[in-house]
Design an enzyme around this catalytic site. Structure first.
Site, PDB file in Angstrom:
ATOM      1  N   GLY A  71       0.796  -1.221   0.000  1.00 25.47           N
ATOM      2  CA  GLY A  71       0.000   0.000   0.000  1.00 25.47           C
ATOM      3  C   GLY A  71       0.824   1.265   0.000  1.00 25.47           C
ATOM      4  O   GLY A  71       0.465   2.256  -0.640  1.00 25.47           O
ATOM      5  N   GLN A 179      -7.777  -0.314   3.675  1.00 21.57           N
ATOM      6  CA  GLN A 179      -8.630  -0.893   4.712  1.00 21.57           C
ATOM      7  C   GLN A 179     -10.005  -1.284   4.185  1.00 21.57           C
ATOM      8  O   GLN A 179     -10.665  -2.167   4.733  1.00 21.57           O
ATOM      9  CB  GLN A 179      -8.800   0.093   5.878  1.00 21.57           C
ATOM     10  CG  GLN A 179      -7.545   0.329   6.689  1.00 21.57           C
ATOM     11  CD  GLN A 179      -7.091  -0.894   7.458  1.00 21.57           C
ATOM     12  OE1 GLN A 179      -7.866  -1.796   7.758  1.00 21.57           O
ATOM     13  NE2 GLN A 179      -5.806  -0.928   7.799  1.00 21.57           N
ATOM     14  N   HIS A 201      -1.675  -7.760   2.484  1.00 22.41           N
ATOM     15  CA  HIS A 201      -1.552  -8.296   3.842  1.00 22.41           C
ATOM     16  C   HIS A 201      -2.679  -7.838   4.763  1.00 22.41           C
ATOM     17  O   HIS A 201      -2.783  -8.308   5.900  1.00 22.41           O
ATOM     18  CB  HIS A 201      -0.187  -7.977   4.451  1.00 22.41           C
ATOM     19  CG  HIS A 201       0.004  -6.577   4.933  1.00 22.41           C
ATOM     20  ND1 HIS A 201      -0.072  -6.240   6.259  1.00 22.41           N
ATOM     21  CD2 HIS A 201       0.263  -5.429   4.267  1.00 22.41           C
ATOM     22  CE1 HIS A 201       0.152  -4.948   6.398  1.00 22.41           C
ATOM     23  NE2 HIS A 201       0.350  -4.434   5.207  1.00 22.41           N
ATOM     24  N   THR A 237      11.275  -7.156 -11.302  1.00 23.02           N
ATOM     25  CA  THR A 237      10.634  -8.445 -11.546  1.00 23.02           C
ATOM     26  C   THR A 237       9.440  -8.620 -10.612  1.00 23.02           C
ATOM     27  O   THR A 237       9.545  -8.452  -9.402  1.00 23.02           O
ATOM     28  CB  THR A 237      11.627  -9.597 -11.313  1.00 23.02           C
ATOM     29  OG1 THR A 237      12.750  -9.416 -12.180  1.00 23.02           O
ATOM     30  CG2 THR A 237      10.982 -10.938 -11.590  1.00 23.02           C
ATOM     31  N   CYS A 324       4.286   4.519  19.494  1.00 17.18           N
ATOM     32  CA  CYS A 324       4.733   4.464  20.888  1.00 17.18           C
ATOM     33  C   CYS A 324       6.230   4.177  20.944  1.00 17.18           C
ATOM     34  O   CYS A 324       6.731   3.305  20.245  1.00 17.18           O
ATOM     35  CB  CYS A 324       3.985   3.375  21.656  1.00 17.18           C
ATOM     36  SG  CYS A 324       2.207   3.630  21.766  1.00 17.18           S
TER      37      CYS A 324
END
Length: 386
Positions: A71, A179, A201, A237, A324
């Site tokens: 993405g 999303q 993913h 590739t 974080c």
């Protein structure tokens, strides 16, 4: 200890069927799809079939699909590639304050080389105003990039209205659908979307593969230079096994979309019901009927780090939606845009996200544990940490 994964918006586990489909490709159909020998032609066949299928899932033609490493690359190619290739028509871009950093940082890069970028605000539901978008359009605007569904709070933008507004304008319309793909019905032709980003993913496919849909005729400046793959738009590739796995993950996601939508809505209701049983103070960030798999909750008088540490100790994986580091928290830019930088929500909100493998038993167990943890850390906070 029981382990419950409620962070599917960050990444999702690869589906066993996808892995099973990919293995023989990696072992037997390993040829370079640009080679003309038998091994290469077989790899090309697999690549072409996967491209044709994935294009069909969004109503595109195969030539309009550019395979990427995910993405982030798809967003970068859409934003920077479109801006650089069309700068003769203007140097103004419109996006939102709640985009993924792949879009925001691409826009920052463009600002550094002379482009002007307008960052639209959002309301407390995380949605932009069409009127504000209209007010900021100029004859120099060449790209409008507005994400389909937000990764932190699940808010869905008025995609059809945006496209209608841009119908007679020169600006291209890009949407980050990372999303939303697999959860929302998308047809790029009917919705008049010019550019659209997707990642494998997030739908139980392999990491390291995605695609950018680019409407036929749109000029893009490539970001990679080398061979002439992807019709000279993205050198390198192709990841044949990953792309094949992506196509199979897409089939599984789309055939179960309606079932998942109802299931995830039920998960949200179950969690809220249990929170209420505990008389737990909480508020939803965004709207409950946004993206079904994203559930962002504000727990007053708590703190992100303490919540996440205690949840992890209880075997529950969730996310703050913010970065974080040891001893500090970088507040979520999405929640800052929605509620302001002084709001308590930005340091007291947790994102739970559902996906493959999540069961109602998991939700029931997790909600009880979450409620106990929130009550415990709140009590400690009220006692000054003693």
């Amino acid at each position: 200890m029981r382990q419950i994964y409620l962070d599917h918006a960050a990444t999702s586990p690869i589906h066993p069927e996808v892995l099973e489909k990919m293995q023989p490709i990696m072992l037997e159909s390993f040829g370079n799809p640009s080679s003309i020998h038998t091994f290469g032609r077989e790899a090309r066949r697999i690549l072409d079939e996967s491209r044709r299928y994935l294009a069909g899932t969004i109503g595109a033609t195969p030539a309009e699909i550019i395979f990427t490493s995910g993405g982030t690359e798809a967003d970068n190619l859409a934003v920077i590639g479109t801006a650089l290739a069309n700068q003769h028509a203007g140097k103004h871009i419109i996006t939102t304050q709640i985009e993924h950093h792949a879009v925001l940082h691409a826009c920052r890069f463009l600002e550094g080389i002379g482009y002007e970028v307008t960052y639209l605000p959002v309301d407390e539901q995380g949605v932009i105003s069409i009127n504000q978008l209209k007010e900021h359009l100029t004859d120099q605007t060449i790209l409008v990039s507005v994400m389909y569904g937000n990764n932190e709070v699940g808010s869905i933008q008025p995609i059809n209205e945006i496209a209608h507004l841009l119908k007679d304008h020169q600006a291209f319309f890009h949407t980050d659908a990372v999303q939303a793909y697999g959860m929302a019905e998308i047809n790029v032709k009917e919705m008049a979307i010019d550019l659209l980003s997707v990642s494998a993913h997030k739908i139980n496919g392999p990491k390291g593969v995605g695609f950018l849909y680019a409407r036929s005729g749109i000029k893009l400046q490539p970001s990679l230079f080398g061979g002439e793959q992807e019709l000279k738009r993205r050198a390198g590739t192709e990841n044949v096994a990953g792309i094949y796995g992506f196509s199979h993950a897409s089939k599984l996601a789309l055939t179960t979309r309606e079932q998942k939508t109802e299931q995830y809505k039920a998960f949200k209701n179950e969690m809220m019901s249990i929170f209420e049983d505990y008389n737990l103070p909480y508020q939803i960030n965004g709207v409950v009927d946004g993206l079904p798999h994203v559930f962002n909750v504000y727990f007053p008088k708590t703190h992100i780090e303490s919540l996440l540490i205690n949840l992890d100790l209880a075997g529950i994986a969730a996310s703050s939606g913010s970065a974080c580091t040891a001893g500090s928290v970088d507040p979520s830019h999405v929640l800052v845009a929605m509620f302001g930088k002084e709001s308590d929500r930005i340091l007291s909100s947790i994102r739970f996200s559902f996906g493959y493998g999540t069961t109602v038993e998991d939700i029931h167990y997790a909600a009880h544990e979450i409620a106990k943890i929130v009550k415990r850390v709140t009590a400690k906070g009220n006692n000054g940490g003693n």
